[in-house]
Structures are given as C-alpha cells and as structure tokens.
Motif scaffolding. Sequence first.
Motif, PDB file in Angstrom:
ATOM      1  N   PRO A   1       0.927  -1.184  -0.073  1.00 19.30           N
ATOM      2  CA  PRO A   1      -0.089   0.053   0.067  1.00 19.30           C
ATOM      3  C   PRO A   1       0.842   1.211   0.048  1.00 19.30           C
ATOM      4  O   PRO A   1       0.526   2.082  -0.784  1.00 19.30           O
ATOM      5  N   ALA A   2       2.022   1.548   0.890  1.00 20.75           N
ATOM      6  CA  ALA A   2       2.752   2.670   0.859  1.00 20.75           C
ATOM      7  C   ALA A   2       3.530   2.816  -0.411  1.00 20.75           C
ATOM      8  O   ALA A   2       3.559   3.932  -0.711  1.00 20.75           O
ATOM      9  N   HIS A   3       3.865   1.692  -1.014  1.00 19.73           N
ATOM     10  CA  HIS A   3       4.467   2.184  -2.120  1.00 19.73           C
ATOM     11  C   HIS A   3       3.965   2.566  -3.287  1.00 19.73           C
ATOM     12  O   HIS A   3       4.115   3.655  -4.102  1.00 19.73           O
ATOM     13  N   HIS A   4       2.452   1.862  -3.734  1.00 18.12           N
ATOM     14  CA  HIS A   4       1.787   2.445  -4.565  1.00 18.12           C
ATOM     15  C   HIS A   4       1.254   3.438  -4.464  1.00 18.12           C
ATOM     16  O   HIS A   4       0.970   4.178  -5.315  1.00 18.12           O
TER      17      HIS A   4
ATOM     18  N   LEU B   1      -6.505   9.339  -8.564  1.00 19.45           N
ATOM     19  CA  LEU B   1      -7.506   8.703  -8.083  1.00 19.45           C
ATOM     20  C   LEU B   1      -7.807   7.290  -8.920  1.00 19.45           C
ATOM     21  O   LEU B   1      -7.745   6.063  -8.225  1.00 19.45           O
ATOM     22  N   ASP B   2      -7.776   7.417 -10.102  1.00 22.36           N
ATOM     23  CA  ASP B   2      -7.978   6.245 -10.790  1.00 22.36           C
ATOM     24  C   ASP B   2      -6.937   5.068 -10.787  1.00 22.36           C
ATOM     25  O   ASP B   2      -7.051   4.061 -10.663  1.00 22.36           O
ATOM     26  N   GLU B   3      -5.440   5.702 -10.909  1.00 30.91           N
ATOM     27  CA  GLU B   3      -4.299   4.926 -10.605  1.00 30.91           C
ATOM     28  C   GLU B   3      -4.456   4.488  -9.226  1.00 30.91           C
ATOM     29  O   GLU B   3      -3.982   3.254  -9.025  1.00 30.91           O
ATOM     30  N   LEU B   4      -4.682   5.346  -8.396  1.00 28.47           N
ATOM     31  CA  LEU B   4      -4.956   4.702  -6.692  1.00 28.47           C
ATOM     32  C   LEU B   4      -5.504   3.631  -6.701  1.00 28.47           C
ATOM     33  O   LEU B   4      -5.346   2.756  -6.131  1.00 28.47           O
ATOM     34  N   ASP B   5      -6.748   3.988  -7.350  1.00 30.94           N
ATOM     35  CA  ASP B   5      -7.976   2.751  -7.132  1.00 30.94           C
ATOM     36  C   ASP B   5      -7.300   1.624  -7.971  1.00 30.94           C
ATOM     37  O   ASP B   5      -7.704   0.285  -7.267  1.00 30.94           O
ATOM     38  N   ALA B   6      -6.940   1.622  -9.025  1.00 25.60           N
ATOM     39  CA  ALA B   6      -6.366   0.280  -9.773  1.00 25.60           C
ATOM     40  C   ALA B   6      -5.430  -0.309  -9.083  1.00 25.60           C
ATOM     41  O   ALA B   6      -5.352  -1.674  -8.980  1.00 25.60           O
ATOM     42  N   HIS B   7      -4.470   0.327  -8.287  1.00 32.72           N
ATOM     43  CA  HIS B   7      -3.449  -0.269  -7.302  1.00 32.72           C
ATOM     44  C   HIS B   7      -4.122  -1.039  -6.090  1.00 32.72           C
ATOM     45  O   HIS B   7      -3.968  -2.225  -5.586  1.00 32.72           O
ATOM     46  N   LEU B   8      -5.243  -0.239  -5.455  1.00 27.16           N
ATOM     47  CA  LEU B   8      -5.767  -0.482  -4.143  1.00 27.16           C
ATOM     48  C   LEU B   8      -6.585  -1.897  -4.342  1.00 27.16           C
ATOM     49  O   LEU B   8      -6.367  -2.719  -3.500  1.00 27.16           O
ATOM     50  N   ILE B   9      -7.267  -2.214  -5.251  1.00 28.91           N
ATOM     51  CA  ILE B   9      -8.184  -3.406  -5.573  1.00 28.91           C
ATOM     52  C   ILE B   9      -7.202  -4.502  -5.921  1.00 28.91           C
ATOM     53  O   ILE B   9      -7.801  -5.660  -5.669  1.00 28.91           O
ATOM     54  N   ARG B  10      -5.988  -4.482  -6.151  1.00 20.99           N
ATOM     55  CA  ARG B  10      -5.019  -5.463  -6.256  1.00 20.99           C
ATOM     56  C   ARG B  10      -4.407  -5.904  -4.779  1.00 20.99           C
ATOM     57  O   ARG B  10      -3.791  -7.113  -4.658  1.00 20.99           O
TER      58      ARG B  10
ATOM     59  N   PRO C   1     -10.639  -5.546  -2.328  1.00 18.14           N
ATOM     60  CA  PRO C   1     -10.686  -4.014  -1.680  1.00 18.14           C
ATOM     61  C   PRO C   1     -11.497  -3.310  -2.420  1.00 18.14           C
ATOM     62  O   PRO C   1     -11.832  -3.367  -3.607  1.00 18.14           O
ATOM     63  N   VAL C   2     -12.207  -2.592  -1.571  1.00 18.93           N
ATOM     64  CA  VAL C   2     -13.269  -1.794  -2.446  1.00 18.93           C
ATOM     65  C   VAL C   2     -13.044  -0.184  -2.129  1.00 18.93           C
ATOM     66  O   VAL C   2     -12.385   0.401  -1.344  1.00 18.93           O
ATOM     67  N   PRO C   3     -12.678   0.350  -3.519  1.00 20.98           N
ATOM     68  CA  PRO C   3     -12.147   1.697  -3.727  1.00 20.98           C
ATOM     69  C   PRO C   3     -13.175   2.823  -3.305  1.00 20.98           C
ATOM     70  O   PRO C   3     -14.398   2.400  -2.880  1.00 20.98           O
ATOM     71  N   GLY C   4     -12.608   4.101  -2.996  1.00 24.08           N
ATOM     72  CA  GLY C   4     -13.578   5.264  -2.690  1.00 24.08           C
ATOM     73  C   GLY C   4     -14.535   5.125  -3.910  1.00 24.08           C
ATOM     74  O   GLY C   4     -14.406   4.664  -5.009  1.00 24.08           O
ATOM     75  N   PHE C   5     -15.592   6.029  -3.571  1.00 28.00           N
ATOM     76  CA  PHE C   5     -16.604   6.340  -4.644  1.00 28.00           C
ATOM     77  C   PHE C   5     -17.036   7.880  -4.646  1.00 28.00           C
ATOM     78  O   PHE C   5     -17.371   8.459  -3.759  1.00 28.00           O
ATOM     79  N   GLY C   6     -16.965   8.228  -5.914  1.00 26.76           N
ATOM     80  CA  GLY C   6     -17.459   9.952  -6.124  1.00 26.76           C
ATOM     81  C   GLY C   6     -16.285  10.704  -6.697  1.00 26.76           C
ATOM     82  O   GLY C   6     -15.460   9.937  -7.228  1.00 26.76           O
ATOM     83  N   PRO C   7     -16.676  11.883  -7.256  1.00 29.53           N
ATOM     84  CA  PRO C   7     -16.044  12.463  -8.256  1.00 29.53           C
ATOM     85  C   PRO C   7     -14.552  12.910  -7.519  1.00 29.53           C
ATOM     86  O   PRO C   7     -14.469  13.166  -6.312  1.00 29.53           O
ATOM     87  N   PRO C   8     -13.618  13.083  -8.644  1.00 36.86           N
ATOM     88  CA  PRO C   8     -12.148  13.319  -8.048  1.00 36.86           C
ATOM     89  C   PRO C   8     -11.861  14.757  -7.591  1.00 36.86           C
ATOM     90  O   PRO C   8     -10.930  15.112  -7.015  1.00 36.86           O
ATOM     91  N   ASP C   9     -13.088  15.697  -7.729  1.00 38.02           N
ATOM     92  CA  ASP C   9     -12.889  16.916  -7.429  1.00 38.02           C
ATOM     93  C   ASP C   9     -13.880  17.308  -6.281  1.00 38.02           C
ATOM     94  O   ASP C   9     -14.375  18.452  -6.174  1.00 38.02           O
ATOM     95  N   ALA C  10     -14.378  16.359  -5.525  1.00 44.66           N
ATOM     96  CA  ALA C  10     -15.204  16.341  -4.402  1.00 44.66           C
ATOM     97  C   ALA C  10     -14.782  17.429  -3.489  1.00 44.66           C
ATOM     98  O   ALA C  10     -13.720  17.731  -2.864  1.00 44.66           O
TER      99      ALA C  10
ATOM    100  N   GLU D   1      -4.823  13.315  -0.046  1.00 44.01           N
ATOM    101  CA  GLU D   1      -3.883  14.347  -0.688  1.00 44.01           C
ATOM    102  C   GLU D   1      -4.223  14.562  -2.162  1.00 44.01           C
ATOM    103  O   GLU D   1      -4.580  15.776  -2.479  1.00 44.01           O
ATOM    104  N   LEU D   2      -4.940  13.707  -2.751  1.00 42.47           N
ATOM    105  CA  LEU D   2      -5.330  14.013  -3.976  1.00 42.47           C
ATOM    106  C   LEU D   2      -6.430  14.962  -4.089  1.00 42.47           C
ATOM    107  O   LEU D   2      -6.845  15.461  -5.276  1.00 42.47           O
ATOM    108  N   LEU D   3      -7.519  14.808  -2.955  1.00 40.41           N
ATOM    109  CA  LEU D   3      -8.638  15.642  -2.975  1.00 40.41           C
ATOM    110  C   LEU D   3      -8.159  16.811  -2.739  1.00 40.41           C
ATOM    111  O   LEU D   3      -9.337  17.810  -2.740  1.00 40.41           O
ATOM    112  N   ALA D   4      -7.181  16.930  -1.859  1.00 42.19           N
ATOM    113  CA  ALA D   4      -7.084  18.427  -1.219  1.00 42.19           C
ATOM    114  C   ALA D   4      -7.388  19.686  -1.972  1.00 42.19           C
ATOM    115  O   ALA D   4      -7.837  20.329  -1.483  1.00 42.19           O
ATOM    116  N   PRO D   5      -7.002  19.582  -3.089  1.00 45.91           N
ATOM    117  CA  PRO D   5      -7.369  21.069  -4.006  1.00 45.91           C
ATOM    118  C   PRO D   5      -8.823  21.538  -4.024  1.00 45.91           C
ATOM    119  O   PRO D   5      -9.115  22.666  -4.142  1.00 45.91           O
ATOM    120  N   SER D   6      -9.492  20.434  -3.815  1.00 44.53           N
ATOM    121  CA  SER D   6     -11.161  20.844  -3.865  1.00 44.53           C
ATOM    122  C   SER D   6     -11.927  20.580  -2.600  1.00 44.53           C
ATOM    123  O   SER D   6     -12.878  21.063  -2.304  1.00 44.53           O
TER     124      SER D   6
END
Length: 263
Positions: A19-22, A29-38, A69-78, A167-172
């Motif tokens: 988890p920490a590496h990826h 978020l799409d890249e994060l979720d793709a790693h997370l579900i593995r 593993p279940v990824p988060g759900f919702g827009p990337p600019d939440a 961190e990825l959501l932080a701008p919004s």
Amino acid sequence: MQSPREAGEPPPTTDRAFPAHHAARSGGLDELDAHLIRCRACPRLVAWREEAGRTRRAAFRDWQYWAKPVPGFGPPDAALAVIGLAPAAHGANRTGRMFTGDASGDFLFAALHAVGLASRPEATHRGDGLELYGVRITAPVHCAPPQNKPTPDERTTCRPWLAKELELLAPSLKAVVALGAFGWQTLLPVLQDTGRPLPRPRPAFAHGAHLVLPGPGDGPPLHVLGSYHPSQRNTFTGRLTSAMLTDLLTRAASLAGLNGQGG
C-alpha cells in the motif's frame, strides 16, 4: 544474487509495503484505485473477504461477490468527503462499491439524496446509475474485516490508501464527515500527516463535533465533522435518526460550498 525487491522491483501484492509503495506513486484517483483493488497485504482480511464471497448469504446466492478491496466512490474534485469504517462482508464486499448493498448504505444514501448530494435515494449495485454530487465516500480500511473489527496492524497497513486519497482530493476538499468513533480516530492522524496540525488534547468524537483544521501553509481550512455511524444498532435504537443525519450532512454541504448536485 539480488532478490527482485533488492533489485528495485515493487513489492508484491501480499507484502505489507504494497500500500505505501503504490499509494505514494499514484498520480490520480483512478491510478490509486487500480492499485488498491489488487492489494492482498493483510492475510486475515483477504481470507475473510474471499470466504464471504464463497459461502454467501442465502439472499445473495446468485451474486458474484466483488471480494476485493473496495475503492472510494465519488468525483475526483469532491468538496466533501464521507469517511466510514470498512466494507461490510455482504454489502460493499459483495457489490464492490462503498456503502452499497446493506442497511447502513440505505440509510446514508437516503440522507445524501435528501440533501441533494446523490442522484437517487438507494444504492443496490455498481451499475445502478447512482451518482454523487460533490461528495466522495471512502474508508480507512478497504477490506471487510471479521465482526467489522480490523486490527490496529490492519489499520496501519491500509492507512496509506486513505492518506493519498485525501492528498489527491486536497485541491477541492473543504469538509469531511467522519462516521463513528472509529472513522474519527483514524481520520485525525491521517489529516495531521498531510500537514494540518491538530489541537491538543486531540478532540473527542461526538455526533455533531466540529473541528476546523488550518491548511498547510496558506491553504484554506478544512472542516471536520463527526456523526454517529448509520449502523443498524444506531438506527434501530434511535441513537441516529434520519433527521439527525440529514441535518448534519446539510451542515457539512454548506461548509463545503455545496448546494445540491455538487454546486
């Protein structure tokens, strides 16, 4: 001769470092979720989520369980995040989407819809057409734990996924709702790691608790609110009513600058 890890190869999915590496290397978020579900870093959780998918409940015997593993759900600019506990074995572990397919989710999505933050009041499966407006739902533990109780080590291993997501959501992101004491206690140190200092003593959890954390540097503040978890124990006993949750989400949406359908 060097092993693959010594040669700089990424850790395997079963390694606690996965988890920490990826998470650290995910650019979105799409890249994060793709790693997370593995991820298979927690053997007890892997065994439990897959056992639930094999045995199934009688009501879901025809389902092909997600059992990952279940990824988060919702827009990337939440602008608002809702942080739960962990997937339910026959809820999100079955459907593959946070809070989808169990009584807690029914309660939560009905409240989100009442506030204008969800396109429909119920969530049944990933292809049901449900949309969230300005809200992302996630959890500090992404695999279903036995008896809904992850161990401290499992929480620590899973923590990089939530830290990177925030961190990825932080701008919004302007506000966060933590569902239950577990969500509150797990969320606060993650926020501290992202550069938001916590007051001392650390604020205690309560329904309606409201904490304003300064942003890193000159960044905007983040509003953190606590809510009782919409578990059947809380909703059946009246500890958490639909009016209570709707009122709290209305407050959170206002603090996040949301006014229905994400704006």
